[in-house]
Design a protein around this motif. Structure first.
Motif, PDB file in Angstrom:
ATOM      1  N   ARG A 184       0.837  -1.209   0.000  1.00 14.62           N
ATOM      2  CA  ARG A 184       0.000   0.000   0.000  1.00 14.62           C
ATOM      3  C   ARG A 184       0.870   1.257   0.000  1.00 14.62           C
ATOM      4  O   ARG A 184       0.617   2.217  -0.746  1.00 14.62           O
ATOM      5  CB  ARG A 184      -0.923   0.002   1.213  1.00 14.62           C
ATOM      6  CG  ARG A 184      -1.946  -1.119   1.241  1.00 14.62           C
ATOM      7  CD  ARG A 184      -2.719  -1.105   2.551  1.00 14.62           C
ATOM      8  NE  ARG A 184      -3.543  -2.306   2.703  1.00 14.62           N
ATOM      9  CZ  ARG A 184      -4.177  -2.624   3.819  1.00 14.62           C
ATOM     10  NH1 ARG A 184      -4.073  -1.838   4.892  1.00 14.62           N
ATOM     11  NH2 ARG A 184      -4.903  -3.721   3.874  1.00 14.62           N
ATOM     12  N   SER A 235       2.762   1.757  -3.367  1.00 17.45           N
ATOM     13  CA  SER A 235       1.873   2.291  -4.394  1.00 17.45           C
ATOM     14  C   SER A 235       1.644   3.789  -4.178  1.00 17.45           C
ATOM     15  O   SER A 235       1.656   4.577  -5.142  1.00 17.45           O
ATOM     16  CB  SER A 235       0.544   1.542  -4.374  1.00 17.45           C
ATOM     17  OG  SER A 235      -0.349   2.062  -5.329  1.00 17.45           O
ATOM     18  N   CYS A 236       1.460   4.185  -2.940  1.00 23.79           N
ATOM     19  CA  CYS A 236       1.261   5.601  -2.616  1.00 23.79           C
ATOM     20  C   CYS A 236       2.491   6.407  -3.025  1.00 23.79           C
ATOM     21  O   CYS A 236       2.372   7.475  -3.641  1.00 23.79           O
ATOM     22  CB  CYS A 236       0.984   5.751  -1.127  1.00 23.79           C
ATOM     23  SG  CYS A 236       0.811   7.470  -0.563  1.00 23.79           S
ATOM     24  N   THR A 269       3.013   6.525  -6.894  1.00 23.18           N
ATOM     25  CA  THR A 269       2.017   7.438  -7.479  1.00 23.18           C
ATOM     26  C   THR A 269       2.397   8.878  -7.197  1.00 23.18           C
ATOM     27  O   THR A 269       2.272   9.766  -8.066  1.00 23.18           O
ATOM     28  CB  THR A 269       0.627   7.131  -6.909  1.00 23.18           C
ATOM     29  OG1 THR A 269       0.284   5.779  -7.213  1.00 23.18           O
ATOM     30  CG2 THR A 269      -0.426   8.068  -7.480  1.00 23.18           C
ATOM     31  N   PRO A 289       3.575   5.277 -10.970  1.00 23.25           N
ATOM     32  CA  PRO A 289       2.777   4.218 -10.323  1.00 23.25           C
ATOM     33  C   PRO A 289       3.079   2.820 -10.854  1.00 23.25           C
ATOM     34  O   PRO A 289       2.922   1.830 -10.138  1.00 23.25           O
ATOM     35  CB  PRO A 289       1.336   4.631 -10.644  1.00 23.25           C
ATOM     36  CG  PRO A 289       1.441   5.481 -11.862  1.00 23.25           C
ATOM     37  CD  PRO A 289       2.734   6.223 -11.722  1.00 23.25           C
ATOM     38  N   ALA A 322       5.729   0.610  -8.775  1.00 22.70           N
ATOM     39  CA  ALA A 322       5.496   0.404  -7.339  1.00 22.70           C
ATOM     40  C   ALA A 322       6.201  -0.846  -6.810  1.00 22.70           C
ATOM     41  O   ALA A 322       6.675  -0.864  -5.663  1.00 22.70           O
ATOM     42  CB  ALA A 322       3.995   0.326  -7.050  1.00 22.70           C
ATOM     43  N   ASN A 323       6.298  -1.865  -7.666  1.00 27.60           N
ATOM     44  CA  ASN A 323       6.930  -3.115  -7.209  1.00 27.60           C
ATOM     45  C   ASN A 323       8.430  -2.976  -6.982  1.00 27.60           C
ATOM     46  O   ASN A 323       9.058  -3.879  -6.417  1.00 27.60           O
ATOM     47  CB  ASN A 323       6.673  -4.239  -8.214  1.00 27.60           C
ATOM     48  CG  ASN A 323       5.230  -4.709  -8.205  1.00 27.60           C
ATOM     49  OD1 ASN A 323       4.521  -4.504  -7.226  1.00 27.60           O
ATOM     50  ND2 ASN A 323       4.797  -5.313  -9.299  1.00 27.60           N
TER      51      ASN A 323
END
Length: 800
Positions: A546, A549-550, A553, A558, A561-562
């Motif tokens: 979470r 991802s935040c 972004t 985005p 994110a991984n």
């Protein structure tokens, strides 16, 4: 010796694991500021409970007169089994454990009633005034009596491979043996204690020194006849448990809850040590026997073994404990064709219960007894026989219960220890010493440990966790394991800190509570860190996803994110970074949940008890220890001169804590095998009932030379950061002390006699073994002399 573990590259360590962080409560414990149940500030008007005990081992109750108890100073309430509104039996798995005696007495010292008074002193005084009339019956107190009367708490279990009977019948070389193995008092520093605080309506809050809060919750709810969600159990820490608080903490919590429920006031029940020793179960004593066949090189071809667990009056956990003894009767050796049977004997004693190793030690010692017997028969060195029988290509890799032994570390570990500790040089030195020392004899033994890790009841191999991140970046972790001094909360804190890449000071591991993580398993079977650590890690991974991802972004990437990482208090993606606490604040304003649960279940487990085959363990933990002892053959007194250990903890999460666990487990195991002698009289009363009559190891019993090294090879299975369990396996390293004592005694026969040395090997038993060995040698010498004289006379008559 110390060997620190370096992190594996696949662990993605940020330096928070694989490092020797101090125990999270160490400073508080040293200062006396760590809170235990008895330290909790008592609610206003707290009352105190005590229990009244039986004074015979077996019989029918035909009258209970408690008038004098009720009339005693300060007494407010008295209860018997008839006052229980719900379930009267609190057996953890199988029935047989009434909360208070229910019409019959099953062991000497069984609680019959409970009394509530204004102080603990007055409650205990009043409890002595009960008049319990019992029609006493003959008690079953020995394994022989139990077998003769077919008294078992559970049915027998059996497994094996091949045709052991035929192999034994046709064997050229075979030996038999038996061993009586004593039990052991848990002797936790903090005794059994519970505080029950009634809440609104029928709700109840319980503070208890228990390894199994969820079981306490369940049993309290059943005794009070309320739903589980009405009962809250809170457990911050124990002052030791060792298995003695896995099931047997529940009785005192239930009694306190019953009295609190009836009187709508807080109730504390703390057992004095003397009572605690009478009313709580011990490590199971065992009475075992074996027949083993082998070839001229000492390699085992067939094994038959009978395992007899002395369980006490009820099943408690004895079914699984005797199973584990059977599972470990091979230790690290291939037993050839095998037949292993286990009996659960019922006796009129307190119901014996879990203890560090959970039956494993009582099975494992039989494997070492067989090896010693083979060595003396063949004239080979015991270490040679041990190495020749290890699981491997030249013997076999399948256990008697059908599990393949994979990733066996014992050959390499034994080779490492025999070289580092100079086994063969010391063996020659000891032989030379014994030849010139008429009174003092030395002994040496190097023994392995192969211990299976997992609950053998499959459903217990699951764990949950709850992780909260607060807006300042601090993190609170709750999980289903309990802290009893072993450092579980410390390792859990390290895991969470490692996952988020923050300092350990940012992690708070809170009390184990049934309203945060439900339906938990006991902290036992060495699985506390394995299971709860994985559950915490899984919760952290969810939260990190979470936050990643935040962050991705926020910086306009985005899709990446991984690739976000959490290290050194920062969250990074390529050249972009942000302080962890800043990202948490940003995530809060973006309405991203900063709390989640985690769950884990141990994989690969599948044991079929009907067929006696399968995989009851996720993996094996290994260890090797070498002990040198000196005995006085005139008195039986002895000392442990030197101990060298190499132990397998995989990729250690915290080397300092793991080494401490190994050292403590070894000394506790040494106590079990040498000094801790449980004694019951002919009436079935425990007479080793205090520290004056029951000897645990003291600092003076610690070997002067005590070297512990971690093996440093990561777990091949996907455990938490590829570490391994450390709670129970090192306990059995102390078997090397017992084997070394036998080796010293055997030197009197030039190593041809394997002495009978039941455990604990007290000085009295050592002296008896010395005498028996000396007498056997004298008898053999007289027999040879007599035969020689007869032969000479026969020859002379032939000549004439």
């Amino acid at each position: 010796m110390r060997k620190l573990i370096t992190p594996s590259s696949q662990d993605k360590s940020t330096g928070r694991v694989h490092t020797s962080e101090k125990h999270e409560s160490a400073i508080r414990q040293v200062q006396g500021a760590a809170n235990y149940v008895d330290d909790i500030t008592e609610p206003q008007g707290t009352l105190h409970a005590a229990v009244g005990l039986s004074d015979c081992a077996r019989g029918r109750i035909f009258a209970i007169n408690l008038d004098d108890v009720r009339a005693s100073e300060g007494v407010i309430d008295v209860v018997t089994i008839d006052d229980v509104p719900g379930h009267k039996d609190i057996g953890p798995v199988f029935k047989g454990d009434p909360l208070l005696a229910d019409g019959e007495i099953k062991f000497f010292g069984q609680p019959v009633f409970a009394v509530l008074a204004s102080s603990a002193h007055l409650a205990r005084q009043a409890a002595l005034k009960g008049q319990i009339e019992v029609e006493c019956e003959d008690a079953i107190l020995t394994p022989k009596q139990a077998h003769e009367q077919q008294a078992f708490v559970r049915p027998m279990h059996r497994f094996g491979q091949g045709d052991a009977d035929t192999q034994l019948e046709n064997a050229v070389h075979k030996v038999s043996g038996s061993l009586n193995i004593g039990g052991q008092e848990h002797m936790y520093l903090e005794g059994q204690v519970s505080l029950a605080v009634p809440d609104e309506e029928d709700r109840m809050n319980i503070y208890t020194s228990s390894q199994h809060p969820s079981e306490v919750q369940k049993l309290v709810s059943e005794v009070l006849n309320v739903r589980l969600h009405r009962v809250l159990v809170d457990m911050r820490r124990m002052g030791g448990g060792f298995g003695g608080k896995e099931t047997q903490a529940a009785q005192w919590a239930c009694i306190a809850a019953l009295l609190a429920h009836r009187n709508r006031q807080a109730v504390k029940l703390r057992l004095p040590r003397f009572v605690d020793m009478h009313v709580t179960g011990k490590r199971h004593p065992f009475s075992n026997a074996f027949d083993v066949a082998f070839n001229a090189e000492g390699k085992i071809t067939a094994t038959r073994m009978e395992i007899n667990g002395i369980c006490g009056h009820s099943p408690d956990l004895s079914d699984a404990i005797v199973d584990r003894a059977m599972f470990h009767a091979d230790n690290g050796y291939f037993l050839g064709d095998s037949d292993i049977v286990g009996h659960r004997l019922q006796t009129n004693m307190v119901s014996h219960t879990a203890y560090r190793g959970f039956g494993g030690p009582q099975g494992m010692i039989m494997a070492e007894a067989m090896i010693d017997k083979i060595a003396r028969y063949t004239g080979l060195d015991p270490l040679t026989v041990r190495k020749r029988n290890l699981y491997g290509e030249t013997t076999g890799s399948k256990t008697p219960y059908g599990m393949e032994v994979e990733h066996n570390l014992l050959p390499d570990m034994i080779e490492a220890l025999e070289t580092k500790a100079q086994y063969w040089q010391r063996r020659e030195s000891i032989k030379a010493f014994n030849q010139t020392s008429p009174i003092i004899k030395k002994g040496l033994a190097l023994t392995p440990v192969k211990f299976g890790i997992s609950f053998t009841s499959k459903h217990l191999n699951q764990a949950g966790a709850l992780v909260h991140i607060y807006t300042d970046g601090s993190i609170q972790v709750n999980h289903g394991g309990t802290e009893m001094g072993q450092g579980l909360h410390t390792k859990i804190g390290q895991i969470a800190a490692n996952e988020f890449g923050v300092d350990l000071s940012m992690i708070e591991v809170t009390s184990t509570r049934t309203d945060k993580v439900p339906n938990t398993s006991p902290t036992a079977a060495s699985s506390g860190t394995d299971m709860n650590g994985k559950a915490v890690q899984n919760a952290c991974i969810t939260l990190k996803a979470r936050l990643a991802s935040c962050f991705a972004t926020k910086i306009g990437k985005p899709e990446l994110a991984n690739h976000v990482t959490f290290t050194d208090g920062l969250v990074r993606l390529n050249d972009e970074s942000m302080a962890f606490s800043e990202l948490v604040q940003a995530a809060y304003f973006e309405r991203i949940s900063l709390s989640t649960s985690g769950y884990y279940k141990t994989p690969k487990l599948a044991y079929n008890r009907e067929t006696g085959e399968g995989r009851p363990f996720f993996y094996f933990a290994y260890g090797v220890s070498m002990s040198e002892v000196s005995i006085d053959t005139l008195t039986g007194e002895y000392k442990v001169d030197s101990v060298d250990i190499i132990h397998d903890v995989g990729n250690s999460l915290n080397p300092a804590i793991d080494i401490g666990q190994i050292e403590g487990a070894f000394i506790q195991g040494m106590g079990w095998l040498t000094t801790e002698d449980l004694k019951w009289n002919d009436s079935g009363k425990l007479i080793s009932e205090n520290m004056a009559t029951y000897k645990i190891p003291a600092i003076g019993d610690t070997p002067v030379n005590f070297n512990v090294e971690l093996f440093g090879k990561e777990n091949a299975e996907d455990s938490i950061y590829h570490s391994k369990a450390v709670g129970e396996p090192p306990f059995m390293l102390a078997i090397s002390v017992w084997c070394a004592l036998k080796d010293a005694i055997s030197s009197l026969s030039n190593y041809t006699i394997d002495p009978q040395l039941d455990t604990p090997a007290t000085p009295e038993r050592v002296l008896n073994a010395v005498v028996a060995t000396t007498e056997a040698m004298q008898a053999e010498a007289e027999s040879k002399t007599s035969h020689s004289k007869y032969g000479d006379a026969f020859s002379a008559s032939e000549v004439s």
